[in-house]
Design an enzyme around this catalytic site. Structure first.
Site, PDB file in Angstrom:
ATOM      1  CE  LYS A 168      -4.022  -1.897   2.195  1.00  0.00           C
ATOM      2  NZ  LYS A 168      -4.824  -1.896   3.355  1.00  0.00           N
ATOM      3  CE  LYS A 263      -9.356 -10.888  -0.148  1.00  0.00           C
ATOM      4  NZ  LYS A 263      -8.755 -10.865   1.122  1.00  0.00           N
ATOM      5  CE  LYS A 266     -15.627  -2.848   1.303  1.00  0.00           C
ATOM      6  NZ  LYS A 266     -15.705  -2.277   2.910  1.00  0.00           N
TER       7      LYS A 266
END
Length: 399
Positions: A168, A263, A266
């Site tokens: 991230k 995966k 969102k």
């Protein structure tokens, strides 16, 4: 987040032999024990004693979902749908992890609305507030307090090795990365240890965070528990239970509709990559129609060269409640056009009742407020005991 249960009796795994080596800041050992969820599990036979044994305490399970973005099929099949079964087998606490939602840039005006929406989705999917405690993470202040206490005993090297932080932070860039992105695994540990959790439902790609939680628990138990705590006026023994992972039998990792190796998320830039639980029929139909497939003949599970095929079949399997063998028998000779129609119909039939129930709940804000308030009260009662014990063991002046 309901599948039929053959028994509501708790399956009791063999106790975990916790290591006492958590006091050193070395590499995290890969020794996390996992349990597979079996919804028809039964207790072992009773002992031969004449006197009836007292009823066994249900093991405690905690889990939560962030209120960022829209709750999608991956959240539902990988977590929430399984919670419906868990609430009958265990003592369960399911919360909306709003504190985790601010580790990256977010839309502040939408946070409270998204939090309420996520709670409503829990209920619409079948979580029963008479069986499970449903609450908002930030409403129980002990989460943040315990995080700070745990941070003092967590080596920075453990956090630097966390894979999700590396991924991230690389995507966001240094200027957009706050300290919370590095330290949120300690908050996650607080979420779990605060409730003396026995089991934590996780996907197979999420075990690193739970392993860190176990290491933190063992380290704090070694530093402040046992005789040291007793000398501080406490009861002695361990301050925290060392939790185990509970991995569902299927559906724990739902992949993207546009890339079978990624995966469903969102945060993916394309909404085409996911089915949101509140997507209308025409949107679901269009997403399935356009989802990535392949040119191989027939349909099959577990072919590494066909990740999209395996993912779509798995979604169909979980949505319909069928076995792998039943799905193969039904679908192996279908072409993609026929199967996509079959999958679309199954998704719409499954999600429509959830969407109707969601609208009913959102139209009654008083009901939702009461559910969250009741859940907060139950959670706070458990959390405060743990937090006060830790304050005492760490030498703080008691209030």
């Amino acid at each position: 987040m309901s599948r039929a249960l053959l028994s509501h009796i708790l399956h009791r795994p063999q106790p975990l032999q916790a290591s006492r080596g958590g006091g050193r800041g070395g590499a995290l050992p890969s020794r996390l024990r996992t349990l597979r969820l079996h919804c028809s599990a039964t207790e072992a036979a009773a002992s031969g004693d004449d006197a009836p044994a007292p009823p066994a305490r249900k093991k405690r399970v905690v889990s939560g979902v962030q209120p960022t973005g829209l709750v999608h099929l991956g959240n539902y099949l990988g977590a929430i749908k399984n919670w419906v079964s868990l609430q009958d087998l265990y003592e369960t606490l399911f919360f909306i992890v709003d504190l985790h939602a601010i580790t990256l840039p977010y839309d502040a005006p939408r946070l409270s609305k998204a939090t309420r929406s996520t709670a409503a989705i829990y209920l619409a999917c079948g979580i029963d507030s008479s069986k499970a405690s449903i609450f908002v993470q930030s409403h129980v202040r002990a989460h943040v307090e315990l995080m700070w206490l745990l941070s003092s005993s967590t080596p920075i090297g453990w956090l630097n090795r966390m894979i999700q932080f590396k991924e991230k932070s690389r995507k966001a860039g240094d200027e957009n990365v706050g300290v919370a992105l590095l330290t949120y695994p300690v908050l996650m540990a607080s979420d779990i240890l605060l409730y003396q959790s026995d089991l934590v439902p996780v996907g197979e790609d999420q075990t690193q965070h739970l392993e860190l939680t176990r290491e933190i628990a063992e380290r704090v138990n070694n530093l402040y528990g046992g005789r040291k705590w007793k000398k501080m006026g406490g009861r002695g023994g361990s301050l925290f239970k060392v939790p185990e992972a509970l991995i569902p039998p299927a559906g724990a990792r739902v992949m993207s509709l546009t890339d079978g190796l990624s995966k469903m998320s969102k945060s993916a830039p394309s909404d085409q990559s996911r089915i949101n639980l509140l997507d209308p029929k025409d949107v679901i139909m269009n997403k399935i129609k356009r989802c990535k497939t392949d040119s191989f003949p027939g349909l099959e599970f577990d072919n590494l060269e066909r990740p999209e095929c395996s993912n779509l079949l798995s979604i169909y399997q979980i949505i319909t409640g069928k076995s792998k063998e039943e799905v193969i028998g039904e679908c192996q000779d279908m072409n993609w056009g026929t199967f996509k129609t079959t999958l679309t119909d199954a998704l719409i039939d499954h999600l429509q009742p959830i969407q109707v129930r969601y609208e009913e709940i959102m139209s009654d804000p008083g009901y939702l407020d009461n559910v969250l308030l009741e859940g907060e009260g139950k959670a706070t009662e458990i959390a405060d005991i743990t937090l006060n014990n830790v304050y005492q063991a760490m030498g703080f002046l008691r209030r």
